[in-house]
Design a protein around this motif. Structure first.
Motif, PDB file in Angstrom:
ATOM      1  N   VAL A   1       3.208   9.818 -10.149  1.00  9.88           N
ATOM      2  CA  VAL A   1       2.497   9.973 -11.417  1.00  9.88           C
ATOM      3  C   VAL A   1       1.683  11.262 -11.416  1.00  9.88           C
ATOM      4  CG1 VAL A   1       0.654   8.964 -12.840  1.00  9.88           C
ATOM      5  CG2 VAL A   1       2.472   7.521 -11.955  1.00  9.88           C
ATOM      6  N   SER A   2       1.082  11.592 -10.286  1.00  8.15           N
ATOM      7  CA  SER A   2       0.300  12.833 -10.208  1.00  8.15           C
ATOM      8  C   SER A   2       1.184  14.062 -10.405  1.00  8.15           C
ATOM      9  CB  SER A   2      -0.404  12.930  -8.857  1.00  8.15           C
ATOM     10  OG  SER A   2      -1.360  11.916  -8.725  1.00  8.15           O
ATOM     11  N   SER A   3       2.366  14.046  -9.832  1.00  4.58           N
ATOM     12  CA  SER A   3       3.250  15.202  -9.984  1.00  4.58           C
ATOM     13  C   SER A   3       3.818  15.277 -11.406  1.00  4.58           C
ATOM     14  CB  SER A   3       4.372  15.171  -8.955  1.00  4.58           C
ATOM     15  OG  SER A   3       5.241  14.091  -9.203  1.00  4.58           O
ATOM     16  N   LEU A   4       4.043  14.146 -12.035  1.00  2.00           N
ATOM     17  CA  LEU A   4       4.534  14.143 -13.413  1.00  2.00           C
ATOM     18  C   LEU A   4       3.452  14.560 -14.402  1.00  2.00           C
ATOM     19  CD1 LEU A   4       6.675  10.893 -13.543  1.00  2.00           C
ATOM     20  CD2 LEU A   4       7.498  13.236 -13.570  1.00  2.00           C
ATOM     21  N   LYS A   5       2.204  14.293 -14.067  1.00  2.00           N
ATOM     22  CA  LYS A   5       1.089  14.603 -14.967  1.00  2.00           C
ATOM     23  C   LYS A   5       1.045  16.086 -15.299  1.00  2.00           C
ATOM     24  CE  LYS A   5      -3.384  15.599 -14.463  1.00  2.00           C
ATOM     25  NZ  LYS A   5      -4.098  16.342 -13.705  1.00  2.00           N
ATOM     26  N   ASP A   6       1.184  16.931 -14.311  1.00  2.00           N
ATOM     27  CA  ASP A   6       1.109  18.368 -14.542  1.00  2.00           C
ATOM     28  C   ASP A   6       2.215  18.834 -15.484  1.00  2.00           C
ATOM     29  OD1 ASP A   6      -1.087  18.511 -12.862  1.00  2.00           O
ATOM     30  OD2 ASP A   6       0.132  18.962 -11.096  1.00  2.00           O
ATOM     31  N   GLY A   7       3.408  18.331 -15.297  1.00  2.00           N
ATOM     32  CA  GLY A   7       4.515  18.706 -16.164  1.00  2.00           C
ATOM     33  C   GLY A   7       4.320  18.216 -17.582  1.00  2.00           C
TER      34      GLY A   7
ATOM     35  N   ALA B   1       0.827  -1.206   0.000  1.00  2.00           N
ATOM     36  CA  ALA B   1       0.000   0.000   0.000  1.00  2.00           C
ATOM     37  C   ALA B   1       0.862   1.258   0.000  1.00  2.00           C
ATOM     38  CB  ALA B   1      -0.931  -0.001   1.213  1.00  2.00           C
ATOM     39  N   LEU B   2       1.947   1.239   0.757  1.00  2.00           N
ATOM     40  CA  LEU B   2       2.853   2.387   0.803  1.00  2.00           C
ATOM     41  C   LEU B   2       3.513   2.613  -0.558  1.00  2.00           C
ATOM     42  CD1 LEU B   2       4.167   4.563   2.543  1.00  2.00           C
ATOM     43  CD2 LEU B   2       5.935   2.918   3.134  1.00  2.00           C
ATOM     44  N   ILE B   3       3.922   1.538  -1.212  1.00  2.00           N
ATOM     45  CA  ILE B   3       4.518   1.660  -2.544  1.00  2.00           C
ATOM     46  C   ILE B   3       3.488   2.206  -3.527  1.00  2.00           C
ATOM     47  CG2 ILE B   3       5.416   0.310  -4.483  1.00  2.00           C
ATOM     48  CD1 ILE B   3       6.797  -1.472  -2.369  1.00  2.00           C
ATOM     49  N   ALA B   4       2.245   1.742  -3.444  1.00  2.00           N
ATOM     50  CA  ALA B   4       1.189   2.226  -4.331  1.00  2.00           C
ATOM     51  C   ALA B   4       0.942   3.722  -4.127  1.00  2.00           C
ATOM     52  CB  ALA B   4      -0.100   1.439  -4.102  1.00  2.00           C
ATOM     53  N   VAL B   5       0.935   4.169  -2.892  1.00  2.00           N
ATOM     54  CA  VAL B   5       0.746   5.597  -2.614  1.00  2.00           C
ATOM     55  C   VAL B   5       1.897   6.415  -3.201  1.00  2.00           C
ATOM     56  CG1 VAL B   5       0.708   7.317  -0.749  1.00  2.00           C
ATOM     57  CG2 VAL B   5      -0.706   5.275  -0.592  1.00  2.00           C
ATOM     58  N   GLY B   6       3.115   5.897  -3.089  1.00  2.00           N
ATOM     59  CA  GLY B   6       4.266   6.585  -3.675  1.00  2.00           C
ATOM     60  C   GLY B   6       4.178   6.675  -5.186  1.00  2.00           C
ATOM     61  N   ILE B   7       3.752   5.594  -5.834  1.00  2.00           N
ATOM     62  CA  ILE B   7       3.605   5.605  -7.290  1.00  2.00           C
ATOM     63  C   ILE B   7       2.522   6.578  -7.714  1.00  2.00           C
ATOM     64  CG2 ILE B   7       2.853   4.201  -9.250  1.00  2.00           C
ATOM     65  CD1 ILE B   7       4.326   1.844  -7.941  1.00  2.00           C
ATOM     66  N   ILE B   8       1.413   6.587  -7.016  1.00  2.00           N
ATOM     67  CA  ILE B   8       0.321   7.515  -7.349  1.00  2.00           C
ATOM     68  C   ILE B   8       0.787   8.958  -7.181  1.00  2.00           C
ATOM     69  CG2 ILE B   8      -1.941   8.340  -6.568  1.00  2.00           C
ATOM     70  CD1 ILE B   8      -2.603   5.378  -5.952  1.00  2.00           C
ATOM     71  N   GLY B   9       1.526   9.242  -6.131  1.00  2.00           N
ATOM     72  CA  GLY B   9       2.042  10.597  -5.930  1.00  2.00           C
ATOM     73  C   GLY B   9       3.011  11.010  -7.021  1.00  2.00           C
TER      74      GLY B   9
END
Length: 71
Positions: free
Chosen positions: A38-44, A28-36
């Motif tokens: 990807v979300s930060s890369l999305k804007d860029g 779950a911790l790894i999944a939260v890190g991946i989601i974070g």
């Protein structure tokens, strides 16, 4: 009564369930890190592709369009 106490003693010593829970929490911790990430890369990426689209439109002689940024 002795059987119930023996059951609880065995249950307290058994660590298989605790290991499974630890692996679940780690996943779950790894999944939260991946989601974070990807979300930060999305804007860029949205901004970069918007800039490329605007430049390609300008290269075709069209009016440069404002990049579309989704929020």
């Amino acid at each position: 009564m002795t059987n119930i106490l023996g059951f609880f003693r065995r249950l307290r010593k058994d660590e298989k369930g605790a290991t499974a829970i630890e692996y679940g929490l780690l996943a779950a911790l790894i999944a939260v890190g991946i989601i974070g990430a990807v979300s930060s890369l999305k804007d860029g990426l949205v901004g970069t592709f918007g800039d490329v689209t605007a430049e390609l439109g300008a290269a075709d002689g069209d009016e440069p369009e404002e990049p579309v940024v989704e929020e």
